[in-house]
Design an enzyme around this catalytic site. Structure first.
Site, PDB file in Angstrom:
ATOM      1  N   ARG A 210      -1.333   2.350   6.242  1.00  0.00           N
ATOM      2  CA  ARG A 210      -1.483   1.844   4.856  1.00  0.00           C
ATOM      3  C   ARG A 210       0.572   1.501   4.800  1.00  0.00           C
ATOM      4  O   ARG A 210       0.620   0.653   3.472  1.00  0.00           O
ATOM      5  CB  ARG A 210      -1.246   3.397   4.123  1.00  0.00           C
ATOM      6  CG  ARG A 210      -2.966   3.381   4.323  1.00  0.00           C
ATOM      7  CD  ARG A 210      -2.910   4.495   2.833  1.00  0.00           C
ATOM      8  NE  ARG A 210      -2.650   4.279   1.902  1.00  0.00           N
ATOM      9  CZ  ARG A 210      -3.535   3.601   1.130  1.00  0.00           C
ATOM     10  NH1 ARG A 210      -4.678   3.540   1.214  1.00  0.00           N
ATOM     11  NH2 ARG A 210      -3.255   2.844  -0.590  1.00  0.00           N
TER      12      ARG A 210
ATOM     13  N   MET B 104       0.926  -1.742   0.160  1.00  0.00           N
ATOM     14  CA  MET B 104      -0.353   0.081  -0.420  1.00  0.00           C
ATOM     15  C   MET B 104       0.497   0.804   0.178  1.00  0.00           C
ATOM     16  O   MET B 104       0.900   2.016  -1.145  1.00  0.00           O
ATOM     17  CB  MET B 104      -1.039   0.102   1.317  1.00  0.00           C
ATOM     18  CG  MET B 104      -1.921  -1.095   1.296  1.00  0.00           C
ATOM     19  SD  MET B 104      -3.466  -0.732   1.728  1.00  0.00           S
ATOM     20  CE  MET B 104      -3.140  -0.547   3.147  1.00  0.00           C
ATOM     21  N   CYS B 105       1.616   1.958   1.301  1.00  0.00           N
ATOM     22  CA  CYS B 105       1.948   2.923   1.140  1.00  0.00           C
ATOM     23  C   CYS B 105       1.045   3.541   1.729  1.00  0.00           C
ATOM     24  O   CYS B 105      -0.165   3.817   1.117  1.00  0.00           O
ATOM     25  CB  CYS B 105       3.031   2.867  -0.069  1.00  0.00           C
ATOM     26  SG  CYS B 105       4.292   1.818  -0.094  1.00  0.00           S
ATOM     27  N   GLY B 106       1.357   5.201   2.002  1.00  0.00           N
ATOM     28  CA  GLY B 106       0.789   6.281   2.260  1.00  0.00           C
ATOM     29  C   GLY B 106       1.785   7.537   1.700  1.00  0.00           C
ATOM     30  O   GLY B 106       2.546   7.476   2.312  1.00  0.00           O
TER      31      GLY B 106
ATOM     32  N   THR C 291       5.270   7.605   4.264  1.00  0.00           N
ATOM     33  CA  THR C 291       5.104   5.839   5.552  1.00  0.00           C
ATOM     34  C   THR C 291       4.818   4.707   3.961  1.00  0.00           C
ATOM     35  O   THR C 291       4.239   4.529   3.179  1.00  0.00           O
ATOM     36  CB  THR C 291       3.701   6.247   5.945  1.00  0.00           C
ATOM     37  OG1 THR C 291       3.919   5.325   6.868  1.00  0.00           O
ATOM     38  CG2 THR C 291       2.808   5.909   5.638  1.00  0.00           C
TER      39      THR C 291
END
Lengths: 309, 227
Positions: A32, A1-3, A149
């Site tokens: 995330r 995912m990653c944010g 993140t």
């Protein structure tokens, strides 16, 4: 995912609160990607000066005499501010190459996180909350900044695999997604003399932009051509000295939400990241279109549909 | 009217309270405040109650809905009303990607625009979008009706089966095996009813119908490149 989060301030009165606002936005995105976090802050430039933000896993030893050693080596002014594992070296702008060469030669354990007149990048392994606290990001002021993140998918969870990635003077990149042609592209870029340190896919994306710009492309042109040359999923946010840009791949399955008021332009992977911004209830909120490059700049009147130059 | 402060009550408790409502509940009107983009609000409901969410929602709001009416007074995140079985979901603002995906029944109304992949793999749901829809909408749509008052993005109805797609505005491009269809009286009737139910001010005659050309139904070596 990653944010991903990004905040570009139009209202100067908010500048002292940039670090705090960006930190809160990034913490909201923790679930995330809890592996590592990073923030790029554009804190403003001093005329004729440039900043090298460096990192070491052994800061006590590495940074102890670094300021003096560098001063002697480049025979110029050096001001060092240590923040946890990072240090910001303020030097004369024309000595930035000499300083980098000195570090490569004489302090190989010190890694350059960013170079620029205004840009500072801080990133480490850990939760956004802890990373932001270690570098006291909440107390930083600035004109704009981006944060990331990470949920690692393509390479190891390390400091060097964390985002943002520095792509050139005052430029950086954060990425949500995964690139599938990064191995072949890495080989090609290395053959062309581009320095790539890790097995990370985003670092290749960043190196690709650097390479395009070294060959005369503007950042906007480099982003346009990334739509053809990068295979995979991506929502990119790029930081520049004067603002930030956003581009999503043509499939656009990686989420992106933007909000704009008279005071700011904000980016978030989800609307949750934006909910505590002032005036969000009445902000214009929308999703950036796929395969379209957007830019906001302090240099010109910001418009939301401005195509890259 | 029962009011739930989502920040104070928390998501699980909120959804638990809504799940506890039986068919004959007398608590039929609910309001959720402080939504703040939270995920999975009012998911899996199965009672004839009306829930109004104040503010914008995150992923999967109103997913798997049965019987309930859910109003979102804001914009909705990805996967809104995903796999809805019955009931009604109304989004006052815009909806993010794959709204109404895989829905089997019920009505999803989006008053603003919907993003990419709206109605992907829809299996009987009716979707009415007052604004535009993004690319790859109604991809592999199997049955149900997708009504768009504005424009549609690229690759509308790619590889669709028997869903009916009605678009009033421009279609940027049609996906593989999707074609323009004749609008017959029975289609105008379906459209008239859906527009009325969705509170949409448009005439059925202004729409164009699209659907499957049915060329991909059976293997044909001449279509190999399209599979």
């Amino acid at each position: 995912m990653c944010g991903i989060v990004g905040l570009f301030l139009k209202d100067k009165a908010l500048e002292p609160k940039l670090g705090e606002m960006l930190t809160n936005m990034l913490i909201t995105m923790t679930d995330r990607g809890p592996d590592s976090a990073g923030i790029a802050i554009y804190g403003g430039a001093d005329a004729g000066k440039a900043k090298l933000t460096v990192q070491s896993d052994t800061p006590d030893i590495s940074f102890e005499k670094l300021e003096n050693r560098l001063r002697k080596a480049i025979k110029g002014k050096v001001e060092m501010t240590v923040k946890d594992t990072h240090a910001v070296l303020l030097i004369d702008a024309d000595q930035i190459d000499a300083a980098r060469a000195f570090l490569t030669e004489n302090a190989p354990e010190v890694r350059v996180m960013s170079r620029g007149e205004s840009l500072e990048i801080f990133k480490e392994v850990g939760l956004p909350k802890n990373v932001a606290q270690r570098f006291d990001v909440a107390r930083m002021s600035g004109t704009h900044g981006i944060g990331h993140t990470r949920m690692a998918t393509e390479s190891a969870v390390t400091t060097m695999g964390a985002h943002p990635f520095n792509t050139g003077m005052d430029q950086c990149l954060v990425h949500n997604g995964s690139l599938s042609n990064h191995n072949s592209l890495r080989r090609k870029l290395r053959r062309d003399g581009i320095h790539i340190e890790t097995e990370n896919d985003t670092e290749v994306g960043a190196a690709y932009l650097t390479w395009q710009m070294q060959n005369g492309a503007t950042l906007g042109e480099a982003l346009e051509s990334s739509l053809d040359d990068l295979d995979g999923f991506f929502t990119f946010v790029v930081g520049t000295k004067d603002g930030f840009g956003v581009v999503r791949d043509p499939i656009a399955c990686k989420p992106a939400v933007m909000a704009e008021t008279d005071q700011y332009v904000a980016f978030g992977s989800e609307y949750r990241a934006l909910v505590n911004l002032p005036g969000i209830e009445t902000a214009r909120v929308w999703e950036p279109e796929p395969a379209t490059v957007y830019f906001w700049s302090h240099n010109s009147a910001p418009t939301t549909t401005e195509k890259a130059a | 009217m029962q009011t739930i402060d989502l920040e104070k009550t928390g998501l699980r408790e909120t959804n638990k309270m809504l799940h506890a409502q039986a068919a004959n509940t007398n608590q039929t009107a609910w309001e959720i405040v402080n939504a703040k983009g939270a995920h999975a609000i009012a998911c899996g409901l199965d009672a004839p109650i009306e829930v109004t969410v104040k503010g914008s929602t995150g992923y999967y709001c109103a997913g798997m809905n049965q019987q309930a009416t859910i109003n979102i007074h804001g914009s909705a995140g990805p996967g809104t009303a995903e796999n809805m079985m019955s009931g009604k979901v109304v989004v006052e603002g815009d909806a993010s990607q794959y709204a109404g995906a895989t829905g089997h029944g019920g009505l999803l109304v989006i008053k603003g625009n919907a993003s990419s992949r709206c109605g992907i793999s829809m299996k009987g749901i009716n979707i009415v979008v007052h604004g535009n829809i993004g690319h790859m909408s109604a991809f592999m749509a199997q049955s149900g009706n997708l009504v768009v008052l504005g424009d549609a993005g690229d690759a509308l109805g790619d590889s669709c089966y028997e869903a009916r797609l009605f678009v009033r505005g421009m279609v940027k491009s049609l996906g593989a095996d999707c074609e323009k269809k004749e609008m017959r009286p029975e289609h105008l009737e379906i459209l008239r009813a859906l527009l009325a139910e969705a509170g949409a001010d448009a005439k059925p005659e202004e729409f164009t119908r699209y659907g499957s050309a049915r060329n991909l139904y059976n293997f044909d070596v001449d279509n190999a490149s399209a599979y």
